[in-house]
Design a protein around this motif. Structure first.
Motif: not given
Length: 277
Positions: A183-187, A189-193, A198-202
């Motif tokens: 996943l790209p940086a800032g995916f 709106g997230t700040r960490t990998g 976590e956002a992806w799997w959620a």
């Protein structure tokens, strides 16, 4: 081709892919064969044509069982293979996602592969598996031309073997495919990998679980078969690939079936762009 389209194509190609051209005649034939490509905005068509030209410059096609891969066939495959990369900026950098292989093996129809599995007792069992396509980790891609050619008729069903196998290649960039590509940086709106994953799997895990349940209910108890290809219920990596097929070839229906996944896939494949038209 109208003069304004010629000018548009020249500008895009000069920026994106200064390599041997794809002729207008062959490109238009590809668009006619695949409605989901013809439906792209004109600027995206021109960009995809240039991206496909660069792809063809770096890949080698091999026909199996006497199949002769024509220029038209290679362009059809290249255009669909490059579709997931269309909005990833610099063409050379985008195509870097496919830099772990050169060869694309095209079979006339389904291929039969010999497999070996080991059971819990350590006994090795041999069996055969019928394949429409296969992406090998750090190796070539295999495609059934029969199913590539039928892709235009599969738009309503949201299936596409080229997108499926090339999306597996994206997933493999982080190792064994598991349904979550790098996943790209800032995916989103997230700040960490970690937060990005976590956002992806959620988003993906509950949708996958629900889809598996619907497939089981259909196959065992006669419930309504889900619209999405049931093969996606076999593993998270296959669900990701099958979902991407539908996302690219029948975006409107996919959005109705999987509204939770639309913003996630848009954030991955269309960074910086607006959400669906």
């Amino acid at each position: 081709m109208p003069p304004f389209l010629d000018r548009l194509w020249s500008r895009v190609r000069a920026t994106v892919a200064p390599v041997p051209d794809i002729s207008a005649a062959l490109w238009l034939q590809t668009l006619l064969r695949y409605p989901f490509l013809a439906a792209l905005p004109l600027h995206d068509q021109a960009k995809l044509r240039a991206l496909s030209a660069l792809f063809l410059h770096h890949k080698q096609f091999h026909g199996a069982h006497g199949l002769v891969v024509t220029d038209a066939m290679a362009i059809d495959i290249a255009a669909q293979a490059c579709l997931p990369l269309l909005h990833w900026g610099d063409a050379a950098a985008a195509l870097g996602w496919y830099d772990d292989f050169v060869g694309i093996v095209v079979h006339p129809g389904e291929a039969v592969a010999r497999r070996q599995t080991m059971d819990e007792a350590g006994v090795v069992h041999e069996h055969t598996e019928v394949l429409l396509g296969e992406a090998m980790e750090r190796g070539p891609i295999m495609l059934s031309w029969q199913h590539v050619a039928d892709a235009s008729h599969n738009t309503a069903r949201g299936t596409n073997v080229v997108v499926h196998e090339f999306v597996h290649k994206l997933d493999m960039r982080s190792g064994t495919p598991n349904g979550c590509p790098p996943l790209p940086a800032g995916f989103m709106g997230t700040r960490t990998g970690r937060a990005a994953h976590e956002a992806w799997w959620a988003a993906w895990e509950p949708v996958y679980a629900d889809f598996r349940e619907r497939v089981i209910m259909a196959e065992r108890f006669g419930a309504t078969q889900p619209w999405l290809d049931a093969y996606g219920a076999t593993a998270p990596a296959e669900f990701f690939a099958v979902a991407c097929e539908a996302y690219f070839v029948n975006r409107a229906q996919f959005a109705q079936e999987f509204p939770v996944l639309m913003p996630v896939l848009d954030a991955f494949f269309r960074p910086g762009l607006s959400l669906p038209e």
